[in-house]
Design a protein around this motif. Structure first.
Motif, PDB file in Angstrom:
ATOM      1  N   LEU A   1      -0.664  -0.608   8.252  1.00  0.00           N
ATOM      2  CA  LEU A   1      -0.170   0.625   7.776  1.00  0.00           C
ATOM      3  C   LEU A   1       1.596   0.613   7.845  1.00  0.00           C
ATOM      4  O   LEU A   1       1.848  -0.251   8.978  1.00  0.00           O
ATOM      5  N   PRO A   2       2.221   1.329   7.225  1.00  0.00           N
ATOM      6  CA  PRO A   2       3.532   1.323   7.109  1.00  0.00           C
ATOM      7  C   PRO A   2       3.934   2.140   8.382  1.00  0.00           C
ATOM      8  O   PRO A   2       3.241   3.007   8.783  1.00  0.00           O
ATOM      9  N   LYS A   3       5.210   1.928   8.932  1.00  0.00           N
ATOM     10  CA  LYS A   3       5.916   2.580  10.107  1.00  0.00           C
ATOM     11  C   LYS A   3       5.784   4.172   9.869  1.00  0.00           C
ATOM     12  O   LYS A   3       5.675   4.651  11.014  1.00  0.00           O
TER      13      LYS A   3
ATOM     14  N   ARG B   1      -5.164  -6.621  16.518  1.00  0.00           N
ATOM     15  CA  ARG B   1      -4.062  -5.996  15.803  1.00  0.00           C
ATOM     16  C   ARG B   1      -3.129  -5.592  16.584  1.00  0.00           C
ATOM     17  O   ARG B   1      -3.008  -4.980  17.376  1.00  0.00           O
ATOM     18  N   ARG B   2      -1.823  -5.702  15.605  1.00  0.00           N
ATOM     19  CA  ARG B   2      -0.521  -5.093  16.075  1.00  0.00           C
ATOM     20  C   ARG B   2      -0.032  -4.012  14.962  1.00  0.00           C
ATOM     21  O   ARG B   2      -0.136  -4.148  13.683  1.00  0.00           O
ATOM     22  N   PHE B   3       0.883  -3.235  15.783  1.00  0.00           N
ATOM     23  CA  PHE B   3       1.509  -2.159  14.772  1.00  0.00           C
ATOM     24  C   PHE B   3       2.856  -2.338  14.712  1.00  0.00           C
ATOM     25  O   PHE B   3       3.628  -1.849  15.000  1.00  0.00           O
ATOM     26  N   THR B   4       2.966  -3.557  14.190  1.00  0.00           N
ATOM     27  CA  THR B   4       4.464  -4.096  13.847  1.00  0.00           C
ATOM     28  C   THR B   4       5.010  -3.440  12.490  1.00  0.00           C
ATOM     29  O   THR B   4       3.941  -3.058  11.619  1.00  0.00           O
TER      30      THR B   4
ATOM     31  N   ALA C   1       5.970  -5.100   9.998  1.00  0.00           N
ATOM     32  CA  ALA C   1       5.695  -6.188   9.103  1.00  0.00           C
ATOM     33  C   ALA C   1       3.993  -6.082   8.763  1.00  0.00           C
ATOM     34  O   ALA C   1       3.290  -6.509   8.133  1.00  0.00           O
ATOM     35  N   ALA C   2       3.401  -5.195   9.561  1.00  0.00           N
ATOM     36  CA  ALA C   2       1.927  -5.209   9.678  1.00  0.00           C
ATOM     37  C   ALA C   2       1.294  -4.715   8.099  1.00  0.00           C
ATOM     38  O   ALA C   2       0.349  -5.248   7.709  1.00  0.00           O
ATOM     39  N   ALA C   3       2.360  -3.918   7.572  1.00  0.00           N
ATOM     40  CA  ALA C   3       1.745  -3.420   6.325  1.00  0.00           C
ATOM     41  C   ALA C   3       1.710  -4.449   5.093  1.00  0.00           C
ATOM     42  O   ALA C   3       1.062  -4.343   4.092  1.00  0.00           O
ATOM     43  N   ALA C   4       2.423  -5.780   5.417  1.00  0.00           N
ATOM     44  CA  ALA C   4       2.198  -6.965   4.567  1.00  0.00           C
ATOM     45  C   ALA C   4       0.964  -7.490   4.841  1.00  0.00           C
ATOM     46  O   ALA C   4       0.949  -8.817   3.921  1.00  0.00           O
ATOM     47  N   GLY C   5       0.391  -7.479   5.880  1.00  0.00           N
ATOM     48  CA  GLY C   5      -0.998  -8.304   5.934  1.00  0.00           C
ATOM     49  C   GLY C   5      -1.193  -8.681   7.553  1.00  0.00           C
ATOM     50  O   GLY C   5      -0.210  -8.601   8.268  1.00  0.00           O
ATOM     51  N   ASP C   6      -2.174  -9.446   7.686  1.00  0.00           N
ATOM     52  CA  ASP C   6      -2.766  -9.632   9.065  1.00  0.00           C
ATOM     53  C   ASP C   6      -1.651 -10.679   9.366  1.00  0.00           C
ATOM     54  O   ASP C   6      -1.477 -10.952  10.723  1.00  0.00           O
ATOM     55  N   GLY C   7      -1.306 -11.931   8.597  1.00  0.00           N
ATOM     56  CA  GLY C   7      -0.150 -12.774   9.092  1.00  0.00           C
ATOM     57  C   GLY C   7       0.969 -12.208   9.427  1.00  0.00           C
ATOM     58  O   GLY C   7       1.430 -12.462  10.588  1.00  0.00           O
ATOM     59  N   PRO C   8       1.689 -11.593   8.560  1.00  0.00           N
ATOM     60  CA  PRO C   8       3.016 -10.697   9.016  1.00  0.00           C
ATOM     61  C   PRO C   8       2.959  -9.908  10.432  1.00  0.00           C
ATOM     62  O   PRO C   8       3.947  -9.936  11.037  1.00  0.00           O
ATOM     63  N   MET C   9       1.920  -9.566  10.679  1.00  0.00           N
ATOM     64  CA  MET C   9       1.547  -8.296  11.771  1.00  0.00           C
ATOM     65  C   MET C   9       2.031  -9.421  13.214  1.00  0.00           C
ATOM     66  O   MET C   9       2.468  -8.789  14.063  1.00  0.00           O
ATOM     67  N   ASN C  10       1.995 -10.763  12.992  1.00  0.00           N
ATOM     68  CA  ASN C  10       2.050 -11.479  14.058  1.00  0.00           C
ATOM     69  C   ASN C  10       3.361 -12.144  14.268  1.00  0.00           C
ATOM     70  O   ASN C  10       3.797 -13.140  14.846  1.00  0.00           O
TER      71      ASN C  10
END
Length: 253
Positions: A51-53, A126-129, A131-140
């Motif tokens: 989700l977005p910030k 999961r992480r609430f970064t 970049a997480a809105a862009a997908g599971d890879g970007p959240m890391n």
């Protein structure tokens, strides 16, 4: 490498690290593992979508959070908060009572209307970064800021810009100012950890908040835009190989 940071709770204090073990495709352990979500937003317990910030309470819209000095013990998940050196919260986030205590505390801090309260957010794996809105890879992804670029911004605008405004995981020195933006798509080494630069970091209004005072006092985004014609500061990295990252390690491009 000048500094390493983890942000266990989205929108709250940075916690400095001396070293961290990384593995391929994963982020810094405990980074953005908790968040407080907006009750009228899209987050609900069990949500597996990034989700977005804007769905969470964070500095971009809630600058009073910067007035708290918070710390999460990674071994016990006990969250403490201090104001002007005085402890105002100590609660165990592994228990329902502890989570409820945290929610009540942040309801007051955020001055929420009667009957409203933030939702405590934690989802295993999961992480609430941002970049997480862009997908599971970007959240890391890891975030990196080049201190030479910050100094160049200071020089050209005649201001003092605390690099902590950018809430990066990694602060590096020794690169030419803004040369990090040219690394997108390239692999390089941070200490003995192989990484790939995957995305430039576009900045938002969260950078306008002084990380010490909690006041929105400097138009950082418009300063960057007027000076350079973009709104970028820093890059995101994907971890390609396992290894230990330590403060003081060299960046080898």
């Amino acid at each position: 490498m000048k500094a390493l940071f983890c942000y266990p709770v989205k929108g709250l204090s940075a916690q400095p690290l001396g070293r961290v073990e990384l593995r391929p495709g994963a982020g810094i352990p405990n980074d953005r593992m908790f968040a407080f979500a907006r009750p009228d937003g899209r987050y609900r317990p069990g949500t597996r979508d990034g989700l977005p910030k804007q769905e969470f309470f964070a500095l971009v819209s809630d600058c009073r959070l910067a007035g708290l000095d918070t710390h999460l013990d990674p071994e016990t998940d006990v969250l403490t908060a201090r104001v002007a050196g005085h402890e105002v919260l100590k609660t165990d986030l592994t228990t329902e009572d502890g989570r409820d205590t945290a929610v009540r505390f942040f309801t007051r801090v955020l001055d929420m209307p009667s009957g409203a309260a933030p939702l405590f957010a934690r989802e295993a794996g999961r992480r609430f970064t941002d970049a997480a809105a862009a997908g599971d890879g970007p959240m890391n992804w890891l975030s990196l800021v080049n201190l030479a670029s910050v100094r160049d911004l200071e020089l050209r605008t005649g201001t003092v810009v605390d690099p902590m405004r950018f809430r990066a995981n990694i602060l590096v020195d020794g690169l030419r100012a803004w040369s990090e933006l040219d690394l997108t798509g390239r692999e390089f080494d941070l200490g003995d950890v192989r990484v790939r630069a995957v995305h430039r970091t576009k900045r938002c209004a969260a950078t306008e908040v002084d990380p010490v005072t909690g006041r929105r006092d400097l138009p950082v985004v418009s300063m960057i835009d007027r000076t350079y014609g973009h709104r970028l500061m820093g890059i995101y990295l994907e971890v390609l190989g396992a290894g230990v990252l330590e403060k003081g390690d060299e960046i080898v491009v």
